[in-house]
Write an enzyme that holds these catalytic residues in place. Structure first.
Site, PDB file in Angstrom:
ATOM      1  N   CYS A 100       0.854  -1.181   0.000  1.00 54.55           N
ATOM      2  CA  CYS A 100       0.000   0.000   0.000  1.00 54.55           C
ATOM      3  C   CYS A 100       0.893   1.236   0.000  1.00 54.55           C
ATOM      4  CB  CYS A 100      -0.892  -0.019   1.246  1.00 54.55           C
ATOM      5  SG  CYS A 100      -1.997   1.390   1.360  1.00 54.55           S
ATOM      6  N   HIS A 142      -9.079  -3.944  -1.875  1.00 55.52           N
ATOM      7  CA  HIS A 142      -8.101  -3.151  -1.117  1.00 55.52           C
ATOM      8  C   HIS A 142      -8.484  -1.667  -1.145  1.00 55.52           C
ATOM      9  CE1 HIS A 142      -3.817  -2.146   0.119  1.00 55.52           C
ATOM     10  NE2 HIS A 142      -4.283  -0.979  -0.303  1.00 55.52           N
ATOM     11  N   GLU A 143      -8.821  -1.154  -2.353  1.00 53.57           N
ATOM     12  CA  GLU A 143      -9.135   0.284  -2.473  1.00 53.57           C
ATOM     13  C   GLU A 143     -10.468   0.603  -1.799  1.00 53.57           C
ATOM     14  OE1 GLU A 143      -6.752   2.119  -3.219  1.00 53.57           O
ATOM     15  OE2 GLU A 143      -5.547   0.453  -3.976  1.00 53.57           O
ATOM     16  N   HIS A 146     -10.149   1.269   1.848  1.00 50.72           N
ATOM     17  CA  HIS A 146      -9.657   2.602   2.215  1.00 50.72           C
ATOM     18  C   HIS A 146     -10.825   3.575   2.450  1.00 50.72           C
ATOM     19  CE1 HIS A 146      -5.322   2.472   2.003  1.00 50.72           C
ATOM     20  NE2 HIS A 146      -5.313   1.889   0.817  1.00 50.72           N
TER      21      HIS A 146
HETATM   22 NI    NI Z   1      -3.651   1.017  -0.115  1.00 50.55          NI
END
Ligand code: NI
Length: 175
Positions: A100, A142-143, A146
């Site tokens: 990341c 993953h995004e 966030h």
């Molecule tokens: Ni990330």
């Protein structure tokens, strides 16, 4: 266009739930997305979410580089997803080695859904929907995390896989 400063783990913006974008067609949103794509590519990242550039908005950009495609997964040019929705397809999971841009140099293995359905609005303000698997599904999850204030270590269940990429590759080269 401009390169944006990337927030690192420890900054509270990375732990907040981001706000929906009110107008997916707004010129300032398009300009922000263009800067996010430039910043992602400059940093050699596969994805970048708005909280990572200190903007608590439900936007991320990503791509599937040719080097990460394969196994039926096609390369995808840089693109955006605004106000995204993601849901798993089936129960199958996969172990993903992730890094990341907000945790520079680190990597770890994260359990993810093997297939997901996604929807949202793209960088042109158009509705998009689809299904993803492999690296595409990995980067979407993953995004998306966030936007809910979740960093990949919070998803890990085996911390022996967490460490500096440089050390992992050094060990691999000598074993
Ligand atoms: Ni990330």
């Amino acid at each position: 266009m401009a390169l944006l400063k990337i927030a690192h783990m420890g900054h509270p913006v990375l732990l907040q739930s981001a706000e929906p974008v009110a107008d997916v067609d707004a010129p300032e949103i398009r300009a922000l997305i263009a800067d996010m794509i430039e910043t992602m590519l400059d940093a050699s990242g596969a994805g970048l979410a708005a909280p990572q550039i200190y903007r608590s908005l439900r936007i991320f950009v990503y791509h599937v580089p040719a080097s990460r495609a394969g196994d039926g997964d096609e390369a995808l040019s840089p693109r955006a997803l605004i106000n995204p929705e993601i849901s798993p397809i089936g129960q199958e999971t996969m172990a993903c080695v992730e890094g990341c841009l907000s945790l520079p140099g680190l990597r770890g293995t994260v359990p993810r859904h093997a297939q997901v359905r996604f929807g949202g609005w793209n960088e042109k303000g158009e509705r998009v929907d689809g299904e993803a698997h492999g690296f595409h599904a990995n980067v979407l999850q993953h995004e998306y995390d966030h936007l809910d204030g979740i960093l990949y270590p919070m998803r890990m269940n085996d911390f022996t896989t967490f460490g500096y990429a440089e050390e992992f590759s050094r060990v691999a080269a000598h074993s």
